[in-house]
Write a protein that holds these residues in place. Sequence first.
Motif, PDB file in Angstrom:
ATOM      1  N   GLY A   1      22.598 -28.038  -2.111  1.00  0.00           N
ATOM      2  CA  GLY A   1      22.004 -28.398  -0.826  1.00  0.00           C
ATOM      3  C   GLY A   1      22.845 -29.457  -0.158  1.00  0.00           C
ATOM      4  O   GLY A   1      23.675 -30.102  -0.801  1.00  0.00           O
TER       5      GLY A   1
ATOM      6  N   LYS B   1      18.559 -34.416 -10.420  1.00  0.00           N
ATOM      7  CA  LYS B   1      20.011 -34.653 -10.350  1.00  0.00           C
ATOM      8  C   LYS B   1      20.206 -36.076  -9.869  1.00  0.00           C
ATOM      9  O   LYS B   1      19.538 -36.493  -8.909  1.00  0.00           O
ATOM     10  CB  LYS B   1      20.643 -33.654  -9.378  1.00  0.00           C
TER      11      LYS B   1
ATOM     12  N   LYS C   1      23.083 -39.020  -8.635  1.00  0.00           N
ATOM     13  CA  LYS C   1      24.445 -39.269  -8.195  1.00  0.00           C
ATOM     14  C   LYS C   1      25.013 -40.392  -9.052  1.00  0.00           C
ATOM     15  O   LYS C   1      24.314 -41.375  -9.332  1.00  0.00           O
ATOM     16  CB  LYS C   1      24.439 -39.695  -6.723  1.00  0.00           C
TER      17      LYS C   1
ATOM     18  N   ASP D   1      25.951 -35.951 -10.774  1.00  0.00           N
ATOM     19  CA  ASP D   1      26.931 -35.501  -9.776  1.00  0.00           C
ATOM     20  C   ASP D   1      27.793 -36.677  -9.335  1.00  0.00           C
ATOM     21  O   ASP D   1      27.288 -37.634  -8.746  1.00  0.00           O
ATOM     22  CB  ASP D   1      26.187 -34.899  -8.571  1.00  0.00           C
TER      23      ASP D   1
ATOM     24  N   LEU E   1      21.209 -31.600   2.366  1.00  0.00           N
ATOM     25  CA  LEU E   1      20.171 -32.271   3.162  1.00  0.00           C
ATOM     26  C   LEU E   1      19.851 -31.466   4.424  1.00  0.00           C
ATOM     27  O   LEU E   1      19.567 -32.032   5.482  1.00  0.00           O
ATOM     28  CB  LEU E   1      20.597 -33.698   3.542  1.00  0.00           C
TER      29      LEU E   1
ATOM     30  N   TYR F   1      13.111 -35.128   2.573  1.00  0.00           N
ATOM     31  CA  TYR F   1      14.213 -35.450   3.480  1.00  0.00           C
ATOM     32  C   TYR F   1      13.742 -36.031   4.817  1.00  0.00           C
ATOM     33  O   TYR F   1      14.289 -36.994   5.313  1.00  0.00           O
ATOM     34  CB  TYR F   1      15.037 -34.200   3.808  1.00  0.00           C
TER      35      TYR F   1
ATOM     36  N   SER G   1      17.686 -34.068  -5.798  1.00  0.00           N
ATOM     37  CA  SER G   1      18.945 -34.793  -5.962  1.00  0.00           C
ATOM     38  C   SER G   1      18.724 -36.211  -5.452  1.00  0.00           C
ATOM     39  O   SER G   1      18.396 -36.403  -4.286  1.00  0.00           O
ATOM     40  CB  SER G   1      20.036 -34.074  -5.156  1.00  0.00           C
TER      41      SER G   1
ATOM     42  N   LYS H   1      27.142 -23.363  -2.430  1.00  0.00           N
ATOM     43  CA  LYS H   1      26.667 -23.794  -1.110  1.00  0.00           C
ATOM     44  C   LYS H   1      27.269 -22.858  -0.082  1.00  0.00           C
ATOM     45  O   LYS H   1      28.494 -22.690  -0.041  1.00  0.00           O
ATOM     46  CB  LYS H   1      27.135 -25.223  -0.813  1.00  0.00           C
TER      47      LYS H   1
ATOM     48  N   ASN I   1      30.513 -36.433  -7.277  1.00  0.00           N
ATOM     49  CA  ASN I   1      31.194 -36.206  -5.996  1.00  0.00           C
ATOM     50  C   ASN I   1      32.660 -36.648  -6.042  1.00  0.00           C
ATOM     51  O   ASN I   1      33.127 -37.399  -5.168  1.00  0.00           O
ATOM     52  CB  ASN I   1      30.440 -36.876  -4.835  1.00  0.00           C
TER      53      ASN I   1
ATOM     54  N   ASP J   1      31.646 -28.266  -7.462  1.00  0.00           N
ATOM     55  CA  ASP J   1      31.020 -28.207  -6.137  1.00  0.00           C
ATOM     56  C   ASP J   1      32.160 -28.253  -5.114  1.00  0.00           C
ATOM     57  O   ASP J   1      32.672 -27.195  -4.708  1.00  0.00           O
ATOM     58  CB  ASP J   1      30.029 -29.381  -5.992  1.00  0.00           C
TER      59      ASP J   1
HETATM   60  O1  OSB Z   1      27.247 -33.098  -3.728  1.00  0.00           O
HETATM   61  O2  OSB Z   1      25.604 -31.805  -3.904  1.00  0.00           O
HETATM   62  C1  OSB Z   1      26.197 -32.663  -3.274  1.00  0.00           C
HETATM   63  C2  OSB Z   1      24.168 -33.794  -0.230  1.00  0.00           C
HETATM   64  C3  OSB Z   1      25.169 -33.917   0.696  1.00  0.00           C
HETATM   65  C4  OSB Z   1      26.459 -33.669   0.321  1.00  0.00           C
HETATM   66  C5  OSB Z   1      26.769 -33.298  -0.981  1.00  0.00           C
HETATM   67  C6  OSB Z   1      25.762 -33.152  -1.926  1.00  0.00           C
HETATM   68  C7  OSB Z   1      24.441 -33.424  -1.541  1.00  0.00           C
HETATM   69  C8  OSB Z   1      23.311 -33.381  -2.462  1.00  0.00           C
HETATM   70  C9  OSB Z   1      21.936 -33.228  -1.845  1.00  0.00           C
HETATM   71  O3  OSB Z   1      23.397 -33.532  -3.654  1.00  0.00           O
HETATM   72  C10 OSB Z   1      21.228 -31.998  -2.243  1.00  0.00           C
HETATM   73  C11 OSB Z   1      20.027 -31.754  -1.349  1.00  0.00           C
HETATM   74  O4  OSB Z   1      20.183 -31.197  -0.243  1.00  0.00           O
HETATM   75  O5  OSB Z   1      18.935 -32.129  -1.749  1.00  0.00           O
END
Ligand code: OSB
Length: 393
Positions: free
Chosen positions: A295, A166, A168, A193, A297, A327, A140, A267, A195, A243
């Motif tokens: 995930g 993925k 953002k 994504d 992070l 990470y 991501s 998650k 968010n 999500d």
């Molecule tokens: O929206 O999926 C999400 C990380 C922190 C908060 C929200 C998201 C994310 C990620 C990271 O997309 C995914 C990862 O841990 O690699």
Amino acid sequence: MARARWRIERIHITHLRLPLVRPFETSFGVETVKDTILVRVDAEGLSGFGEAPVHGRPSYSADDVVTTLHVLEDFLAPALIGRSLCGPEDLESEVAGVRGHRFARAALEGALADLAAQAAGLPLFRYYGARRERIAVGVSIGIQPNRGALLERIAGHLAEGYGRIKVKIKPGWDVAVLEAIRAHFPAVMLFADANAAYTLRDLPVLEALDRHGLALLEQPLGHEDLLDHARLRARLATPICLDESLAGPAVSRAALRLGAAGAVNIKMARMGGSVASRRLARCARRLGLAVFCGGMLESGVGRAHNLALAALPDFTLPGDISAADRYYREDIVDPPARLGPGGCLALPDAPGIGVTVLEDRVAVLAQHRRVVGAAACGTRPGHSGGRGDRGPE
Ligand code: OSB
Ligand code: MG
């Protein structure tokens, strides 16, 4: 065969701050350091670990570092000390009086699952009944300073072997970005994504995103906008993945029944643990939806939990579970997750989460530590007390 019960003696709750190898930017902000809360449950000679990968502010969800510590230290952990449990399924009845606070719950439940798998002598994924030996994973990628930087990051991750990307997105960093990606990487499996950064007033933009062969569009609208997601889904060919909206079992069931999702990001922190997560994955698959493990992070503890969950057959798409070096320069577990052939992470052979937590490193990164339960041994006096002694933030 009756399952073993073990008595919970002590619960260690530690807030850590892990420096990220590079900043992670989403539509809700930039992180350079990952806040996370580690929970260790001691029971009859075994220790199980779980993690609440919280944010410092209530941005991704209402849970943050302080609320999660509060609920763990003042309610959930005290309720469990001295209780005899069989496994994570028992948590629900023990803490029935606490509403919400799913990140806190998930961390404790994770520790109980690790313990139960260790007590059974099985790696956690086998304890769950999974059979895979490796898991296909993706990466991501946060919002970048410019398109060139993003294309370089994608090329780098594809060269490392990741088979799914993925990205953002947010208003102003969307259509042209996907066009550029498709011009360079026409066939890569691609998720976008948002968010929760759009509303139905942005329908023209969302329709333009629909033309780039996305495998899914994640959480385009507000976290409470289930009806609008259902409406949007009827307008787009791209599967809409939820999500943030899937904040617990009941709302997730409602969202699926409403037809608000064509795919789900699962998650454990958001769902309140593996039990609710496994149920949602099952339910989504029965409805024919695509499922992947998300995930946040996580440190190596949360990542090991994600890996075990993603090994279940209901998980159909590569998850957001990258190798540790994507990470952190140094993880808090041994061995750190490494990407193997075919863009896969291997599942462990050792019982429980299958990794060793590096307690010395945890102590160095700890901002605050509290031990609930019988007299704590082996903790540094300066790190065992009220929330008042948390370090600067
Ligand atoms: O929206 O999926 C999400 C990380 C922190 C908060 C929200 C998201 C994310 C990620 C990271 O997309 C995914 C990862 O841990 O690699
Ligand atoms: Mg997401």
